[in-house]
Design an enzyme around this catalytic site. Structure first.
Site, PDB file in Angstrom:
ATOM      1  N   THR A  16       0.755  -1.126  -0.034  1.00 52.75           N
ATOM      2  CA  THR A  16       0.016   0.049  -0.013  1.00 52.75           C
ATOM      3  C   THR A  16       0.938   1.177  -0.111  1.00 52.75           C
ATOM      4  O   THR A  16       0.407   1.991  -0.641  1.00 52.75           O
ATOM      5  CB  THR A  16      -0.926  -0.169   1.011  1.00 52.75           C
ATOM      6  N   LYS A  32      -7.907  -0.553  -6.416  1.00 55.85           N
ATOM      7  CA  LYS A  32      -7.596  -1.882  -5.642  1.00 55.85           C
ATOM      8  C   LYS A  32      -8.826  -2.802  -6.017  1.00 55.85           C
ATOM      9  O   LYS A  32     -10.118  -2.469  -5.599  1.00 55.85           O
ATOM     10  CB  LYS A  32      -7.482  -1.616  -4.145  1.00 55.85           C
ATOM     11  N   ALA A 101      -4.028  -7.985  -3.958  1.00 56.60           N
ATOM     12  CA  ALA A 101      -4.108  -8.372  -2.364  1.00 56.60           C
ATOM     13  C   ALA A 101      -3.277  -9.662  -2.053  1.00 56.60           C
ATOM     14  O   ALA A 101      -3.173 -10.564  -2.592  1.00 56.60           O
ATOM     15  CB  ALA A 101      -5.716  -8.772  -2.377  1.00 56.60           C
TER      16      ALA A 101
END
Length: 202
Positions: A16, A32, A101
């Site tokens: 991030t 995202k 992710a």
């Protein structure tokens, strides 16, 4: 305009922060596709708080899941199934930074993984952080991407570990964008400093 897909060698390696720095450096849009957990303080909100420029736009998640776990499991708890045909890249005339992710093979459902979201034309940035086993995880991630013909580079995150980084550079032979040190905190100013420093390598 280019699309950059930021993946990690594992979870909690600094994707991030790396995404915020790339977004700021390129004045890119950010997206995202799948967020699992922390919806009140999701990665999109974190990146938005760290970016100073006024050009970047922040696109909504395709899936926002309530439980902080692997997306396939979080989706099951939410009573839904992730359908990757419904995960459409946002239309933009700007550079785009996409944050994955976890790592490449985090499952989205019974057949698809994060890897299946990466399109051939994307530039892939692998965030690598030193821990016991990180060399193996980095080589597996980078070599898998190279075998599929992707344009791959590495961003190191955390305290420097020279012998680890040296062997990764030798064995992958891919460009290294730079390092994000273990800072006491990250705010807009710190992110902006890194963006200036790393911009030419992106």
């Amino acid at each position: 305009m280019n699309t950059y897909f930021i993946t990690g060698i594992s979870t909690d390696v600094g994707k991030t922060i790396a995404s915020a720095i790339a977004t700021e450096a390129l004045e890119a849009d950010y997206w995202k596709p799948v967020q699992a957990g922390e919806l009140d303080n999701c990665d999109t909100k974190k990146v938005e708080r760290l970016v100073s420029n006024s050009k970047s736009k922040f696109h909504p998640n395709a899936y926002a899941l309530k439980t902080p776990m692997s997306p396939h499991g979080a989706a099951e708890i939410d009573g839904i199934k992730i359908d990757i045909s419904k995960i459409k890249t946002p239309k933009t005339d700007n550079n785009l930074v996409i944050e994955g992710a976890g790592g490449l093979f985090v499952p989205l459902n019974n057949t698809d993984t994060i890897f299946d979201l990466i399109k051939p034309e994307y530039k892939v940035i692998v965030v690598s952080r030193h821990y016991l086993g990180s060399i193996n995880h980095t080589l597996l991630t980078v070599n898998t991407l190279k075998e599929k013909g992707f344009n791959v580079s590495i961003m190191f995150s955390g305290d420097e570990h020279k012998s680890t980084e040296d062997i990764i550079k030798k064995m992958t032979q891919v460009p290294v964008i730079g390092r994000i040190d273990e800072e006491p905190y990250f705010d807009k100013n710190v992110v902006k400093e890194y963006a200036e420093k790393l911009k030419n390598n992106l």
